[in-house]
Design a protein around this motif. Structure first.
Motif, PDB file in Angstrom:
ATOM      1  N   ASP A  68      47.506   0.717 -23.042  1.00 53.45           N
ATOM      2  CA  ASP A  68      47.488  -0.785 -23.650  1.00 53.45           C
ATOM      3  C   ASP A  68      48.708  -1.650 -23.492  1.00 53.45           C
ATOM      4  O   ASP A  68      49.820  -0.909 -23.232  1.00 53.45           O
ATOM      5  CB  ASP A  68      46.998  -0.787 -24.887  1.00 53.45           C
ATOM      6  N   GLN A  69      48.573  -2.857 -23.280  1.00 60.84           N
ATOM      7  CA  GLN A  69      49.908  -3.755 -22.939  1.00 60.84           C
ATOM      8  C   GLN A  69      50.770  -3.648 -24.149  1.00 60.84           C
ATOM      9  O   GLN A  69      52.057  -3.596 -24.211  1.00 60.84           O
ATOM     10  CB  GLN A  69      49.441  -4.905 -22.942  1.00 60.84           C
ATOM     11  N   ASP A  70      50.294  -3.314 -25.549  1.00 58.24           N
ATOM     12  CA  ASP A  70      51.228  -3.182 -26.735  1.00 58.24           C
ATOM     13  C   ASP A  70      51.690  -1.808 -26.866  1.00 58.24           C
ATOM     14  O   ASP A  70      52.177  -1.724 -28.070  1.00 58.24           O
ATOM     15  CB  ASP A  70      50.654  -3.755 -27.778  1.00 58.24           C
ATOM     16  N   ASP A  71      51.357  -0.748 -25.886  1.00 59.21           N
ATOM     17  CA  ASP A  71      51.831   0.604 -26.552  1.00 59.21           C
ATOM     18  C   ASP A  71      53.231   0.702 -26.073  1.00 59.21           C
ATOM     19  O   ASP A  71      53.697  -0.053 -25.215  1.00 59.21           O
ATOM     20  CB  ASP A  71      50.967   1.567 -25.489  1.00 59.21           C
ATOM     21  N   LEU A  72      54.067   1.669 -26.801  1.00 53.90           N
ATOM     22  CA  LEU A  72      55.334   1.910 -26.593  1.00 53.90           C
ATOM     23  C   LEU A  72      55.539   2.969 -25.416  1.00 53.90           C
ATOM     24  O   LEU A  72      55.091   4.254 -25.852  1.00 53.90           O
ATOM     25  CB  LEU A  72      56.388   2.348 -27.906  1.00 53.90           C
ATOM     26  N   ILE A  73      55.977   2.664 -24.271  1.00 52.39           N
ATOM     27  CA  ILE A  73      55.863   3.972 -23.206  1.00 52.39           C
ATOM     28  C   ILE A  73      57.329   4.375 -23.160  1.00 52.39           C
ATOM     29  O   ILE A  73      58.171   3.302 -22.729  1.00 52.39           O
ATOM     30  CB  ILE A  73      55.430   3.229 -22.095  1.00 52.39           C
ATOM     31  N   VAL A  74      57.461   5.566 -23.491  1.00 51.66           N
ATOM     32  CA  VAL A  74      58.800   6.306 -23.090  1.00 51.66           C
ATOM     33  C   VAL A  74      58.719   6.989 -21.957  1.00 51.66           C
ATOM     34  O   VAL A  74      57.468   7.856 -21.621  1.00 51.66           O
ATOM     35  CB  VAL A  74      59.199   7.285 -24.494  1.00 51.66           C
ATOM     36  N   GLY A  75      59.501   6.890 -20.863  1.00 54.04           N
ATOM     37  CA  GLY A  75      59.464   7.700 -19.604  1.00 54.04           C
ATOM     38  C   GLY A  75      60.707   8.492 -19.299  1.00 54.04           C
ATOM     39  O   GLY A  75      61.702   8.275 -19.813  1.00 54.04           O
ATOM     40  N   HIS A  76      60.296   9.435 -18.306  1.00 57.89           N
ATOM     41  CA  HIS A  76      61.446  10.450 -17.886  1.00 57.89           C
ATOM     42  C   HIS A  76      61.055  10.795 -16.469  1.00 57.89           C
ATOM     43  O   HIS A  76      59.688  11.072 -16.327  1.00 57.89           O
ATOM     44  CB  HIS A  76      61.426  11.525 -18.833  1.00 57.89           C
ATOM     45  N   VAL A  77      62.082  10.727 -15.765  1.00 60.16           N
ATOM     46  CA  VAL A  77      61.838  11.034 -14.334  1.00 60.16           C
ATOM     47  C   VAL A  77      62.763  12.178 -13.894  1.00 60.16           C
ATOM     48  O   VAL A  77      64.109  12.096 -14.132  1.00 60.16           O
ATOM     49  CB  VAL A  77      62.019   9.976 -13.172  1.00 60.16           C
ATOM     50  N   GLY A  78      62.053  13.382 -13.686  1.00 64.31           N
ATOM     51  CA  GLY A  78      63.093  14.579 -13.442  1.00 64.31           C
ATOM     52  C   GLY A  78      62.441  15.944 -13.059  1.00 64.31           C
ATOM     53  O   GLY A  78      61.291  16.004 -13.679  1.00 64.31           O
ATOM     54  N   ARG A  79      63.036  16.704 -12.488  1.00 66.68           N
ATOM     55  CA  ARG A  79      62.424  17.890 -12.144  1.00 66.68           C
ATOM     56  C   ARG A  79      62.469  18.786 -13.661  1.00 66.68           C
ATOM     57  O   ARG A  79      63.140  18.642 -14.317  1.00 66.68           O
ATOM     58  CB  ARG A  79      63.542  18.676 -11.166  1.00 66.68           C
ATOM     59  N   PHE A  80      61.437  19.361 -13.650  1.00 62.35           N
ATOM     60  CA  PHE A  80      61.023  20.327 -14.835  1.00 62.35           C
ATOM     61  C   PHE A  80      62.105  21.321 -14.565  1.00 62.35           C
ATOM     62  O   PHE A  80      61.602  22.448 -14.302  1.00 62.35           O
ATOM     63  CB  PHE A  80      59.552  20.924 -15.085  1.00 62.35           C
ATOM     64  N   CYS A  81      63.286  21.647 -15.078  1.00 61.37           N
ATOM     65  CA  CYS A  81      64.166  22.608 -15.093  1.00 61.37           C
ATOM     66  C   CYS A  81      65.074  22.687 -16.368  1.00 61.37           C
ATOM     67  O   CYS A  81      65.105  21.614 -17.152  1.00 61.37           O
ATOM     68  CB  CYS A  81      64.806  22.619 -13.912  1.00 61.37           C
ATOM     69  N   HIS A  82      65.970  23.512 -16.546  1.00 66.34           N
ATOM     70  CA  HIS A  82      66.651  23.609 -17.861  1.00 66.34           C
ATOM     71  C   HIS A  82      67.547  22.517 -18.034  1.00 66.34           C
ATOM     72  O   HIS A  82      67.751  21.945 -18.983  1.00 66.34           O
ATOM     73  CB  HIS A  82      67.541  25.164 -17.884  1.00 66.34           C
ATOM     74  N   GLN A  83      68.163  22.124 -16.719  1.00 65.77           N
ATOM     75  CA  GLN A  83      69.115  21.226 -16.751  1.00 65.77           C
ATOM     76  C   GLN A  83      68.527  19.950 -17.493  1.00 65.77           C
ATOM     77  O   GLN A  83      69.338  18.973 -18.363  1.00 65.77           O
ATOM     78  CB  GLN A  83      69.403  20.688 -15.383  1.00 65.77           C
ATOM     79  N   LYS A  84      67.352  19.602 -17.304  1.00 58.30           N
ATOM     80  CA  LYS A  84      66.751  18.108 -17.820  1.00 58.30           C
ATOM     81  C   LYS A  84      66.404  18.165 -19.417  1.00 58.30           C
ATOM     82  O   LYS A  84      66.061  17.130 -20.010  1.00 58.30           O
ATOM     83  CB  LYS A  84      65.401  17.759 -17.003  1.00 58.30           C
TER      84      LYS A  84
END
Length: 388
Positions: A193-209
């Motif tokens: 929905d347009q009023d949902d709060l969207i938290v995002g992350h872009v990155g490889r699934f590895c320990h560092q992230k």
């Protein structure tokens, strides 16, 4: 006009990692009639097809994890002995660049660039010890040093960091400008929905992230705003364990695993905030892209402040702080709808600027043999230009 100068870039594979994305951004923006990129890789990558279409060649040898130390050295030596047409090799393998550049030096390749993209090594104790051993050859075998940030330079090059040049992780900022229409469309595609709060992350699934900590923060965000969703973009060895943790925490209906995507510029439009609690980083191009889209970013304080374009979009958190504090920080931020292009250009993160710098850098290395120009003159002028 003669053939273009061919540069050999050395990576494990050309998938959608931070360094690989930067290389492709540079490749798309250089004058390929003057400079062409070829690649020495160990595994297939999603960019291989595009590389071939742009006129590049993808060479492949087995990786050390598959064949062991001695066979890997043998394959490297054989490759460089056969391919002595390359005058410049540009290695992006952090400490492992030492092994690669030693083989290139042994084969008589005159210009051997070590490029630092990180501030720490991944892997267990044995892997880190081996990488420490490999990194020891950089000092003797690299002719030129480049890093994405001062911290990344200090980590890989140590005392030699004074000789390193900083090449900013540039982006095509036009692709990332915020668009209300695109934001609405992407949310509809993702059934949000347009009023949902969207938290995002872009990155490889590895320990560092630090995805586990990220999920813990999101658990606190849900308590404050039940209409919140977490979008995780990327793939990697820890993806399955993070999916299991999301199930265990009862978050699976609130967390969307989007996998590897080629439309990051579109996805960022749907985010309200970027959450990035990494354990270590060089200078994440993802955070430059996020700021290009006007996104507020909550990031760990181990990440260099060189990532901040000055648009008031970066907030720092300490990974030792309670997750509730991180969640409250996320909730206190509002998405910025202003055009951040001028900030990106002023800070030297325009990919056109960095591609031109790198192209000139390569082309000024080779004429040194003909005494056409000195490297020192070029470095002083170009270093200031890239700093912005």
């Amino acid at each position: 006009m003669g053939s273009p100068l061919r540069i050999l870039h050395i990576v494990v594979n050309m998938n959608r990692g931070g360094a690989e994305t930067l290389i492709m951004n540079l490749y798309r923006n250089i004058d390929r009639s003057k400079v062409q990129f070829d690649f020495l890789t160990c595994k297939e990558g999603v960019f291989d097809k595009e590389i071939n279409e742009l006129g590049g060649r993808v060479h492949r040898i087995p990786y050390i994890n598959d064949v062991g130390h001695f066979q890997y050295i043998k394959h490297l030596n054989k490759f460089f002995n056969i391919n002595k047409q390359y005058k410049i090799v540009h290695s992006h393998m952090d400490k492992m660049s030492g092994i690669v550049l030693r083989a290139a030096k042994k084969a008589g390749i005159p210009y051997r660039i070590s490029h630092s993209h990180n501030t720490n090594s991944e892997g267990g104790l044995f892997a880190k010890c081996y990488k420490w051993y490999a990194g020891g050859f950089i000092k003797k075998c690299a002719s030129d040093l480049i890093a994405c940030s001062t911290d990344a330079s200090n980590w890989l090059f140590g005392p030699k960091t004074v000789d390193a040049l900083i090449l900013k992780n540039g982006i095509d900022y036009e692709k990332f400008k915020y668009s209300t229409e695109v934001s609405k469309l992407v949310r509809e595609e993702l059934k949000l929905d347009q009023d949902d709060l969207i938290v995002g992350h872009v990155g490889r699934f590895c320990h560092q992230k630090n995805h586990e900590f990220l999920l813990d923060i999101f658990s606190e965000i849900i308590k404050i705003n039940a209409n919140s969703y977490l979008l995780l973009v990327g793939d990697g060895p820890l993806k399955t364990s993070i999916e299991k943790k999301a199930v265990q925490k009862g978050l699976l209906d609130k967390v969307k695993f989007l996998g590897l995507r080629s439309d990051i510029n579109r996805l960022l439009q749907a985010f309200d905030v970027m959450l990035f609690p990494s354990l270590h980083e060089g200078l994440p191009v993802t955070l430059i892209e996020a700021q290009g889209a006007g996104l507020p970013c909550v990031i760990s304080d181990v990440i260099t402040d060189e990532v901040d374009i000055g648009a008031n979009l970066i907030s720092y958190g300490n990974i030792n702080n309670p997750t509730k504090l991180w969640a409250e920080k996320v909730m206190s931020l509002k998405k910025c709808y202003k055009d951040t292009s001028s900030f990106i250009k002023d800070k030297g993160f325009d990919i056109r600027q960095t591609a031109t710098w790198l192209q000139d850098y390569y082309m000024h290395l080779i004429p040194i043999e003909d005494n056409e120009k000195t490297t020192s003159d070029f470095q002083i002028v170009s270093y200031k230009g890239v700093q912005g």
